[in-house]
Each structure stands twice: as structure tokens, then as C-alpha cells.
Design a protein around this motif. Structure first.
Motif, PDB file in Angstrom:
ATOM      1  N   LYS A 253      62.527 -76.278 -31.396  1.00 17.62           N
ATOM      2  CA  LYS A 253      61.039 -76.539 -30.717  1.00 17.62           C
ATOM      3  C   LYS A 253      59.524 -77.111 -31.781  1.00 17.62           C
ATOM      4  N   HIS A 254      58.879 -78.130 -32.160  1.00 18.12           N
ATOM      5  CA  HIS A 254      58.030 -78.566 -33.082  1.00 18.12           C
ATOM      6  C   HIS A 254      56.407 -78.387 -32.627  1.00 18.12           C
ATOM      7  N   GLN A 255      55.825 -77.463 -33.224  1.00 16.42           N
ATOM      8  CA  GLN A 255      54.546 -77.548 -32.335  1.00 16.42           C
ATOM      9  C   GLN A 255      53.858 -78.345 -33.608  1.00 16.42           C
ATOM     10  N   MET A 256      52.650 -78.645 -32.677  1.00 10.81           N
ATOM     11  CA  MET A 256      51.784 -78.674 -33.761  1.00 10.81           C
ATOM     12  C   MET A 256      49.840 -77.710 -33.604  1.00 10.81           C
ATOM     13  N   VAL A 257      49.409 -76.944 -34.013  1.00 18.79           N
ATOM     14  CA  VAL A 257      48.500 -76.198 -34.378  1.00 18.79           C
ATOM     15  C   VAL A 257      47.066 -77.123 -34.913  1.00 18.79           C
ATOM     16  N   PHE A 258      46.200 -76.762 -33.699  1.00 13.95           N
ATOM     17  CA  PHE A 258      44.818 -77.752 -34.247  1.00 13.95           C
ATOM     18  C   PHE A 258      43.771 -77.078 -33.934  1.00 13.95           C
ATOM     19  N   THR A 259      43.327 -76.307 -35.592  1.00 17.84           N
ATOM     20  CA  THR A 259      42.064 -75.653 -35.490  1.00 17.84           C
ATOM     21  C   THR A 259      40.650 -76.540 -35.066  1.00 17.84           C
ATOM     22  N   LEU A 260      40.021 -75.749 -34.173  1.00  7.60           N
ATOM     23  CA  LEU A 260      38.900 -76.537 -33.589  1.00  7.60           C
ATOM     24  C   LEU A 260      38.043 -76.230 -34.724  1.00  7.60           C
TER      25      LEU A 260
END
Length: 309
Positions: A229-236
Motif C-alpha cells: 500500500k502507498h500512503q500520502m500524509v498531509f500535515t495540515l
């Protein structure tokens, strides 16, 4: 024409007298010159499978060919083609490194070859210890002696059963380099390991065994591409309390109290475009301060496979 497979296992079963089924209908082919990693939890059958191939454990049924030799009907030739480094550090405590490695070569009826013994010890960084009694060596050095003993008779196939157990990280990486060097000389390497990073770093192919069954064999890169699985983590910039309703078609979750938005996807099967997601976030006045990309490790995949059984 030379046999393409170093190891060919067909319908291999092992059931002990108490009824415990250690191996269940194993079929496996390992090509010449590859590094094959066999993964599995404790008690999965890894060591039993290795011992069956090496002729130490007698299977209940099935066939094992080692470099084309049947390990029952042509045991001597099959066993001579194999070097085995077991988990246990069983060495001659009061013997010197040189003598114990040379003696191992003689056990296989091989003529004396001091040049080969010297080269083997040098390749394993043991040359300066050649006259040391084994009892005076560190655990890591004793394990190297075990590898040298297994290579003393010039086998075509090397089995490493938990080769870096109890070895520090620096020495482990050094031993990985030595295993790759062996592969470059044409030796087929089969290793069992509890260290997932070891398999991820070294192996060409992965096999996963659980409860005596071989549940998967796959090229490492293909396995990670197919199941990873790939993940994209957005720090807001500002936390949110819920995933916006307009983004329900994306596999999104909140982390760290709403300060991070995590998008999970499969590169091969997901039809969504990350640029579209970014536009939707912007339209919803959600502005990432930082974006980080992650990919599943082999450990994630292994745990998923074993837990599914």
C-alpha cells in the motif's frame, strides 16, 4: 544441459509420530544463483523444511532434488551439493578456526585445499583469527566460522538458518555483503530469517510459510508492488475534526488529532489522481503545510499474509 533449478521440492509432507504435521504438501523450485528468503513465524516449518532438503529430517512423503540429485536415492551427491549453517552455534570449542574448517572439508571426502580454506576465511574476515581457539571468539565470529565450515567443501547451495540471530547491526550488514559476494560466485543461497529487513535487503524471491504450508512464493519486487500500500500524509496548517463529506470516494483518515490527513491507495488499482485530491482539498479550504509519501514495507505485507491464515 545443466539443471536450471538448484532445489526442486515436490509434494513434500512431514508428520511426526505424535500426529503433528510440520510440512503440508510443499511444492517449491529455487533457481540456480538466486537468493531465496523463507519467512515465517516461530514453529511455521522453516527449519523442518531446510532439514528435509539437507537429509537431516526424513519426510513422510514427497521428493527433493538438489542440483538434480534425489536426496534419498542419491543422498551422497545431494548432500555434497549443500552447505548448511544451522541456527545453533555448534563448534569445536578447543579447536582452531583453521583446523575445524579444514576438517569439515574432509568430512565430504574432499582433497585438502589450503588455498580454498584461506580464501574462504579471508572472504569472511576470519583470516587473522585462523589460529584462535573457537571458544575465544565472539558470537558473531563463531557464526562466521559456521559459514566457513559450510563453504569448506565448495557446495553449490548454501542454507542459512537465521544467519544473523544475535549479531549486531553492523556485523549483520557486513554478512549481507558477504552473502551477496557468494551469490556472485554462482552459489544459490536460501535463508530463513526473523529480520524482515534482511529479506527485503537481500532476497530475489520471497517464500512465506505458516503452519507447515507454503502460502506464497513471489518475486520480491512484484510482491511489494502487488500487495504494498502507498500512503500520502498531509500535515495540515489547521486541524480538522472530520474528513470532508465531499472526499468520501478517497480512502482518507485522520491522524494525530486531526493535524494529519492520510490517503491510502494502491498504485496499480487506484484510478484516482492525487492532483485531483489536492484541488478538492484546496476547494474545501484545507491547505497542507507538508506532504509525505510512504510505502508498505515487506514486514507489513508479511504480517498481513500470516494474519489472514
Amino acid at each position: 544441459m545443466a539443471e536450471e533449478n538448484a532445489i526442486k521440492i515436490s509434494s513434500l509432507n512431514k508428520t511426526y509420530e505424535n500426529g503433528f504435521k510440520a510440512l503440508a504438501n510443499i511444492d517449491l523450485e529455487i533457481r540456480r544463483g538466486e537468493i531465496f528468503a523463507l519467512l515465517g513465524p516461530n514453529g511455521a516449518g522453516k527449519t523442518t523444511l531446510i532439514n528435509a532438503v539437507c537429509g537431516i529430517v526424513q519426510p513422510s512423503s514427497g521428493q527433493v532434488l538438489v542440483c538434480g540429485y534425489d536426496n534419498v536415492t542419491d543422498y551422497r551427491a545431494a548432500r555434497a551439493a549443500v552447505g548448511l549453517v544451522p541456527q545453533e552455534l555448534t563448534t569445536d570449542a578447543f579447536e582452531t578456526v583453521w583446523n575445524t574448517v579444514s576438517f569439515s572439508r574432509g568430512l565430504f571426502g574432499k582433497a585438502r585445499n589450503p588455498v580454498h580454506i584461506e580464501n574462504t576465511l579471508k572472504s569472511l574476515s576470519l583470516w587473522d583469527k585462523k589460529n584462535e581457539q573457537i571458544r575465544r571468539l565472539s558470537g558473531g565470529m563463531k557464526r562466521r566460522v559456521m559459514i566457513a565450515k559450510a563453504l569448506s567443501h565448495e557446495p553449490s547451495v548454501l542454507f542459512l538458518d537465521e544467519p544473523t540471530a544475535g549479531v549486531d547491526v553492523e556485523l549483520r550488514k557486513s554478512m549481507w555483503a558477504q552473502v551477496r559476494a557468494l551469490q556472485e560466485t554462482g552459489v544459490t543461497v536460501i535463508l530463513t530469517t526473523h529480520y524482515i529487513e534482511e529479506a527485503e535487503e537481500m532476497a530475489d524471491r520471497i517464500g512465506v510459510i505458516n503452519k507447515g504450508q507454503l502460502i506464497l512464493t513471489e518475486n520480491k519486487a512484484a510482491l511489494m508492488q502487488k500487495m504494498g500500500k502507498h500512503q500520502m500524509v498531509f500535515t495540515l496548517r489547521a486541524p480538522v475534526t472530520a474528513v470532508p463529506a465531499g472526499l468520501s470516494e478517497y480512502d482518507l483518515s485522520l491522524a494525530e488529532g486531526g493535524h494529519k490527513l492520510v490517503y491510502t491507495y494502491n498504485l496499480n488499482h487506484d484510478t484516482h489522481d492525487v492532483s485531483d485530491l489536492l484541488e478538492l482539498l484546496k476547494a474545501g479550504d484545507i491547505r497542507p503545510r507538508e506532504i509525505e509519501s510512504r510505502q508498505s514495507s515487506l514486514e507489513d505485507i508479511f504480517v498481513k499474509l500470516v494474519d489472514a491464515r
